[in-house]
Design a protein around this motif. Structure first.
Motif, PDB file in Angstrom:
ATOM      1  N   ASN A   1       6.138   1.069  10.481  1.00  0.00           N
ATOM      2  CA  ASN A   1       5.427   2.295  10.840  1.00  0.00           C
ATOM      3  C   ASN A   1       6.360   3.493  10.920  1.00  0.00           C
ATOM      4  O   ASN A   1       5.957   4.618  10.622  1.00  0.00           O
ATOM      5  CB  ASN A   1       4.717   2.110  12.187  1.00  0.00           C
ATOM      6  CG  ASN A   1       3.587   1.120  12.102  1.00  0.00           C
ATOM      7  OD1 ASN A   1       2.822   1.125  11.142  1.00  0.00           O
ATOM      8  ND2 ASN A   1       3.484   0.238  13.077  1.00  0.00           N
ATOM      9  N   VAL A   2       7.592   3.260  11.352  1.00  0.00           N
ATOM     10  CA  VAL A   2       8.563   4.353  11.429  1.00  0.00           C
ATOM     11  C   VAL A   2       9.080   4.715  10.039  1.00  0.00           C
ATOM     12  O   VAL A   2       9.375   5.884   9.765  1.00  0.00           O
ATOM     13  CB  VAL A   2       9.730   3.960  12.358  1.00  0.00           C
ATOM     14  CG1 VAL A   2      10.824   5.033  12.351  1.00  0.00           C
ATOM     15  CG2 VAL A   2       9.227   3.743  13.781  1.00  0.00           C
ATOM     16  N   PHE A   3       9.150   3.736   9.157  1.00  0.00           N
ATOM     17  CA  PHE A   3       9.706   3.971   7.822  1.00  0.00           C
ATOM     18  C   PHE A   3       8.996   5.090   7.058  1.00  0.00           C
ATOM     19  O   PHE A   3       9.667   5.985   6.520  1.00  0.00           O
ATOM     20  CB  PHE A   3       9.691   2.670   7.005  1.00  0.00           C
ATOM     21  CG  PHE A   3      10.139   2.850   5.600  1.00  0.00           C
ATOM     22  CD1 PHE A   3      11.488   2.986   5.304  1.00  0.00           C
ATOM     23  CD2 PHE A   3       9.226   2.918   4.561  1.00  0.00           C
ATOM     24  CE1 PHE A   3      11.916   3.176   3.998  1.00  0.00           C
ATOM     25  CE2 PHE A   3       9.644   3.101   3.249  1.00  0.00           C
ATOM     26  CZ  PHE A   3      10.994   3.236   2.974  1.00  0.00           C
ATOM     27  N   PRO A   4       7.645   5.103   6.960  1.00  0.00           N
ATOM     28  CA  PRO A   4       7.006   6.205   6.222  1.00  0.00           C
ATOM     29  C   PRO A   4       7.252   7.568   6.843  1.00  0.00           C
ATOM     30  O   PRO A   4       7.274   8.580   6.134  1.00  0.00           O
ATOM     31  CB  PRO A   4       5.514   5.836   6.237  1.00  0.00           C
ATOM     32  CG  PRO A   4       5.362   4.835   7.312  1.00  0.00           C
ATOM     33  CD  PRO A   4       6.654   4.116   7.418  1.00  0.00           C
ATOM     34  N   VAL A   5       7.440   7.622   8.166  1.00  0.00           N
ATOM     35  CA  VAL A   5       7.774   8.896   8.816  1.00  0.00           C
ATOM     36  C   VAL A   5       9.146   9.369   8.348  1.00  0.00           C
ATOM     37  O   VAL A   5       9.338  10.525   7.960  1.00  0.00           O
ATOM     38  CB  VAL A   5       7.764   8.740  10.356  1.00  0.00           C
ATOM     39  CG1 VAL A   5       8.233  10.027  11.021  1.00  0.00           C
ATOM     40  CG2 VAL A   5       6.381   8.370  10.844  1.00  0.00           C
TER      41      VAL A   5
ATOM     42  N   PRO B   1       3.605  12.339  14.159  1.00  0.00           N
ATOM     43  CA  PRO B   1       2.688  11.556  14.994  1.00  0.00           C
ATOM     44  C   PRO B   1       1.441  11.094  14.250  1.00  0.00           C
ATOM     45  O   PRO B   1       0.928  10.001  14.511  1.00  0.00           O
ATOM     46  CB  PRO B   1       2.323  12.525  16.134  1.00  0.00           C
ATOM     47  CG  PRO B   1       3.427  13.508  16.159  1.00  0.00           C
ATOM     48  CD  PRO B   1       3.856  13.664  14.741  1.00  0.00           C
ATOM     49  N   ILE B   2       0.940  11.932  13.324  1.00  0.00           N
ATOM     50  CA  ILE B   2      -0.245  11.528  12.560  1.00  0.00           C
ATOM     51  C   ILE B   2       0.084  10.332  11.671  1.00  0.00           C
ATOM     52  O   ILE B   2      -0.684   9.369  11.594  1.00  0.00           O
ATOM     53  CB  ILE B   2      -0.774  12.706  11.711  1.00  0.00           C
ATOM     54  CG1 ILE B   2      -1.486  13.718  12.615  1.00  0.00           C
ATOM     55  CG2 ILE B   2      -1.723  12.213  10.629  1.00  0.00           C
ATOM     56  CD1 ILE B   2      -2.056  14.902  11.884  1.00  0.00           C
ATOM     57  N   ILE B   3       1.235  10.375  11.004  1.00  0.00           N
ATOM     58  CA  ILE B   3       1.612   9.266  10.124  1.00  0.00           C
ATOM     59  C   ILE B   3       1.730   7.970  10.913  1.00  0.00           C
ATOM     60  O   ILE B   3       1.148   6.946  10.549  1.00  0.00           O
ATOM     61  CB  ILE B   3       2.945   9.574   9.408  1.00  0.00           C
ATOM     62  CG1 ILE B   3       2.762  10.729   8.430  1.00  0.00           C
ATOM     63  CG2 ILE B   3       3.443   8.345   8.658  1.00  0.00           C
ATOM     64  CD1 ILE B   3       4.063  11.225   7.828  1.00  0.00           C
ATOM     65  N   ILE B   4       2.483   8.006  12.009  1.00  0.00           N
ATOM     66  CA  ILE B   4       2.706   6.772  12.762  1.00  0.00           C
ATOM     67  C   ILE B   4       1.423   6.306  13.433  1.00  0.00           C
ATOM     68  O   ILE B   4       1.156   5.110  13.549  1.00  0.00           O
ATOM     69  CB  ILE B   4       3.845   6.954  13.789  1.00  0.00           C
ATOM     70  CG1 ILE B   4       4.328   5.584  14.284  1.00  0.00           C
ATOM     71  CG2 ILE B   4       3.427   7.828  14.958  1.00  0.00           C
ATOM     72  CD1 ILE B   4       5.578   5.667  15.130  1.00  0.00           C
ATOM     73  N   GLY B   5       0.582   7.265  13.869  1.00  0.00           N
ATOM     74  CA  GLY B   5      -0.671   6.890  14.518  1.00  0.00           C
ATOM     75  C   GLY B   5      -1.693   6.306  13.575  1.00  0.00           C
ATOM     76  O   GLY B   5      -2.478   5.432  13.945  1.00  0.00           O
TER      77      GLY B   5
ATOM     78  N   PHE C   1       1.609   7.989   3.365  1.00  0.00           N
ATOM     79  CA  PHE C   1       0.660   6.873   3.445  1.00  0.00           C
ATOM     80  C   PHE C   1       0.871   5.884   2.297  1.00  0.00           C
ATOM     81  O   PHE C   1       0.644   4.683   2.456  1.00  0.00           O
ATOM     82  CB  PHE C   1      -0.773   7.397   3.463  1.00  0.00           C
ATOM     83  CG  PHE C   1      -1.117   8.126   4.726  1.00  0.00           C
ATOM     84  CD1 PHE C   1      -0.773   7.600   5.961  1.00  0.00           C
ATOM     85  CD2 PHE C   1      -1.772   9.359   4.689  1.00  0.00           C
ATOM     86  CE1 PHE C   1      -1.073   8.279   7.139  1.00  0.00           C
ATOM     87  CE2 PHE C   1      -2.071  10.037   5.855  1.00  0.00           C
ATOM     88  CZ  PHE C   1      -1.721   9.499   7.084  1.00  0.00           C
ATOM     89  N   LEU C   2       1.286   6.378   1.140  1.00  0.00           N
ATOM     90  CA  LEU C   2       1.637   5.465   0.051  1.00  0.00           C
ATOM     91  C   LEU C   2       2.803   4.572   0.445  1.00  0.00           C
ATOM     92  O   LEU C   2       2.789   3.356   0.198  1.00  0.00           O
ATOM     93  CB  LEU C   2       1.996   6.273  -1.203  1.00  0.00           C
ATOM     94  CG  LEU C   2       0.834   6.752  -2.079  1.00  0.00           C
ATOM     95  CD1 LEU C   2       1.356   7.626  -3.212  1.00  0.00           C
ATOM     96  CD2 LEU C   2       0.057   5.565  -2.640  1.00  0.00           C
ATOM     97  N   TRP C   3       3.805   5.166   1.076  1.00  0.00           N
ATOM     98  CA  TRP C   3       4.949   4.378   1.520  1.00  0.00           C
ATOM     99  C   TRP C   3       4.581   3.478   2.698  1.00  0.00           C
ATOM    100  O   TRP C   3       5.173   2.399   2.874  1.00  0.00           O
ATOM    101  CB  TRP C   3       6.118   5.282   1.878  1.00  0.00           C
ATOM    102  CG  TRP C   3       6.892   5.676   0.672  1.00  0.00           C
ATOM    103  CD1 TRP C   3       6.851   6.855  -0.010  1.00  0.00           C
ATOM    104  CD2 TRP C   3       7.819   4.844  -0.039  1.00  0.00           C
ATOM    105  NE1 TRP C   3       7.686   6.832  -1.099  1.00  0.00           N
ATOM    106  CE2 TRP C   3       8.304   5.600  -1.138  1.00  0.00           C
ATOM    107  CE3 TRP C   3       8.291   3.547   0.133  1.00  0.00           C
ATOM    108  CZ2 TRP C   3       9.231   5.099  -2.039  1.00  0.00           C
ATOM    109  CZ3 TRP C   3       9.218   3.050  -0.765  1.00  0.00           C
ATOM    110  CH2 TRP C   3       9.686   3.808  -1.831  1.00  0.00           C
ATOM    111  N   ALA C   4       3.616   3.893   3.507  1.00  0.00           N
ATOM    112  CA  ALA C   4       3.142   3.018   4.587  1.00  0.00           C
ATOM    113  C   ALA C   4       2.502   1.765   3.998  1.00  0.00           C
ATOM    114  O   ALA C   4       2.673   0.649   4.523  1.00  0.00           O
ATOM    115  CB  ALA C   4       2.141   3.772   5.468  1.00  0.00           C
ATOM    116  N   LEU C   5       1.756   1.935   2.886  1.00  0.00           N
ATOM    117  CA  LEU C   5       1.166   0.784   2.204  1.00  0.00           C
ATOM    118  C   LEU C   5       2.258  -0.137   1.661  1.00  0.00           C
ATOM    119  O   LEU C   5       2.191  -1.365   1.828  1.00  0.00           O
ATOM    120  CB  LEU C   5       0.274   1.272   1.060  1.00  0.00           C
ATOM    121  CG  LEU C   5      -0.329   0.181   0.167  1.00  0.00           C
ATOM    122  CD1 LEU C   5      -1.325  -0.660   0.963  1.00  0.00           C
ATOM    123  CD2 LEU C   5      -1.002   0.795  -1.053  1.00  0.00           C
ATOM    124  N   LEU C   6       3.269   0.462   1.019  1.00  0.00           N
ATOM    125  CA  LEU C   6       4.362  -0.348   0.488  1.00  0.00           C
ATOM    126  C   LEU C   6       5.120  -1.052   1.608  1.00  0.00           C
ATOM    127  O   LEU C   6       5.558  -2.201   1.444  1.00  0.00           O
ATOM    128  CB  LEU C   6       5.327   0.545  -0.312  1.00  0.00           C
ATOM    129  CG  LEU C   6       4.758   1.152  -1.602  1.00  0.00           C
ATOM    130  CD1 LEU C   6       5.760   2.117  -2.229  1.00  0.00           C
ATOM    131  CD2 LEU C   6       4.392   0.054  -2.592  1.00  0.00           C
TER     132      LEU C   6
END
Length: 489
Positions: A360-364, A387-391, A462-467
């Motif tokens: 979760n921290v990685f995409p941020v 905060p939006i990305i991690i949330g 969000f693409l990186w959050a998926l990866l």
């Protein structure tokens, strides 16, 4: 809409899987809610916590947005439970798939992609881990390059009339930005003292010579014009009066002759005077340079008994820059701590909770790193990005880890749990990410450059959050084995 639709997508996806196993529609929706209802509840709570972290900033509209967005997320969850359950309870039952069809899945593009993801994780876990560690290190370096920018007009497209008006004022009318320097003598008629006026003149001259200044004005100009006018407009008399009595006479003469500008330059009791410095529209970096230069001169050349304060557009931009910088860090830390505590409680494991936060921290980090390398300034819209990305990213992570734990208890192996997890929650995770990417990309149509940047950076994150959920989280589970040893090994 983009964030709230995730609950519905997970419920519907699980409902379809249960139908494929032969359950009637109503039984399938009950089973689906039993399986994903709790994860959806937890994802809504963690997302709401991410938005509520905006309460840590002093910028009121951001605080209010955080509260209303958190309420919206919770309402979306409740409405998903009620409306999806009602709408999908009616209709024809699907034909039951045999075990071979269930094990093979739908065998469409998404299924094949998920099988490929599983194979890569099982075959190259160390290589995948190394890639993500390298990207994290590079992103941290990029983050250190970010600068803050809060001058909102800088982000408006030149096609918009208000931006054209600002540019016209900058080029033809002496500048659209100003700083007011207030000098308080602390005593009635204090500005009539020759010593004070000499110091004020020196400060105005320094400000006027500054390369960023377009024009300055103050009571100094009025006094010089009065003295020159009384002496037949001879240029050599364009100087300050020589005595306090002359200052009082010139000011009285100016007042009685209908001078309308005096009340803008001095206070009623003549204890406070004001210097107005006009500039073109400056970015936050130039504002900091300008204000620090003026402040440095004041410290060195103005009597400490004179209280000097700054107001106007420039100090506002400087203050906003500080608030944005502090708010971005504070809201991210609050969101991280709140979500980490929730993940530890949800997953009933301190170790697993900490591991779940890494994807979760990685995409941020990677989105902030991109900002730094691309020279994108940290503006007010981008302040809320972390905060939006991690949330939001934590939603899919919760579904992944909770399903992984359930499948590990069922299969008894990390490999089997990974295959079962990606084959079930992998599809809705892909669809929710596609929804987020497309939804946030709509901001790319804005006339505000910082809003465009916000939307595109969020889509990138969000693409990186998926990866991270498909590669980073699985290899962490396979290599660290936080659920304990496999039974029989």
């Amino acid at each position: 809409i983009c964030v709230g639709i995730g609950d519905s997508m997970h419920i519907i996806s699980e409902f379809q899987d249960q139908q494929d196993r032969g359950l009637a529609r109503r039984e399938a929706i009950v089973k689906a809610l039993a399986l994903v209802g709790v994860p959806c509840l937890l994802t809504s709570i963690t997302t709401a916590a991410g938005f509520l972290s905006f309460c840590g900033t002093v910028i009121k509209p951001i605080r209010e947005m955080g509260v209303y967005a958190a309420i919206g997320v919770v309402m979306a969850f409740l409405l998903s439970l009620v409306i999806v359950s009602i709408l999908f309870s009616f209709g024809k039952n699907k034909k039951k798939m045999n075990e071979k069809e269930i094990s093979n899945g739908r065998n469409d593009l998404f299924d094949r992609a998920l099988k490929g993801v599983t194979l890569l994780n099982l075959k190259y876990p160390w290589a995948i881990l190394g890639i993500f560690i390298l990207l994290t290190a590079v992103s941290v370096f990029g983050y250190r390059l970010i600068e803050v920018e809060t001058n909102s007009i800088e982000y408006v497209s030149t096609d918009v009339p208000v931006r054209q008006a600002y540019d016209y004022v900058d080029s033809h009318m002496g500048g659209s930005m100003s700083m007011e320097v207030m000098l308080n003598t602390g005593k009635k008629d204090g500005i009539k003292d020759i010593e004070f006026l000499s110091q004020m003149e020196a400060l105005q001259s320094y400000t006027d010579r500054h390369p960023l200044t377009c024009k300055t004005s103050s009571v100094i100009d009025t006094l010089k014009k009065m003295r020159r006018a009384i002496h037949e407009n001879l240029i050599e008399y364009y100087t300050l009066p020589e005595t306090r009595a002359q200052v009082a006479e010139y000011l009285f003469l100016y007042e009685t002759s209908g001078g309308e500008e005096l009340d803008k330059q001095v206070s009623f009791n003549y204890d406070i005077s004001r210097i107005t410095a006009r500039t073109k529209s400056l970015n936050s970096k130039d504002v900091r340079t300008f204000t620090s230069d003026i402040h440095r001169f004041v410290k060195k050349n103005i009597d400490p008994s004179i209280k000097v304060e700054y107001t106007g557009t420039m100090p506002w931009i400087k203050a906003m820059s500080d608030y944005v910088s502090q708010g971005q860090k504070r809201s991210f830390i609050l969101a991280f701590l709140a979500i980490t505590c929730m993940m530890i409680i949800v997953l009933r494991s301190f170790k697993l909770g900490l591991i779940s936060m890494i994807p979760n921290v990685f995409p941020v980090l990677i989105s902030l790193g991109l900002m730094g390398f691309a020279g994108v300034y940290m503006s007010i819209p981008l302040m809320i990005l972390s905060p939006i990305i991690i949330g939001v990213a934590v939603d899919d992570t919760i579904h992944f880890f909770m399903r992984y734990r359930r499948e590990f208890n069922r299969t008894g192996t990390y490999e089997g749990a990974l295959k079962a997890t990606l084959s079930t929650v992998g599809r809705p995770i892909m669809f929710t990410t596609m929804t987020l990417v497309l939804g946030f990309s709509v901001f790319g149509l804005s006339d505000m450059y910082n809003v465009v940047q916000f939307g595109l950076l969020a889509a990138f994150a969000f693409l990186w959050a998926l990866l991270a959920d498909f590669f980073f989280a699985p290899v962490l589970m396979l290599l660290l084995k936080p659920l304990g040893p496999e039974p029989g090994k």
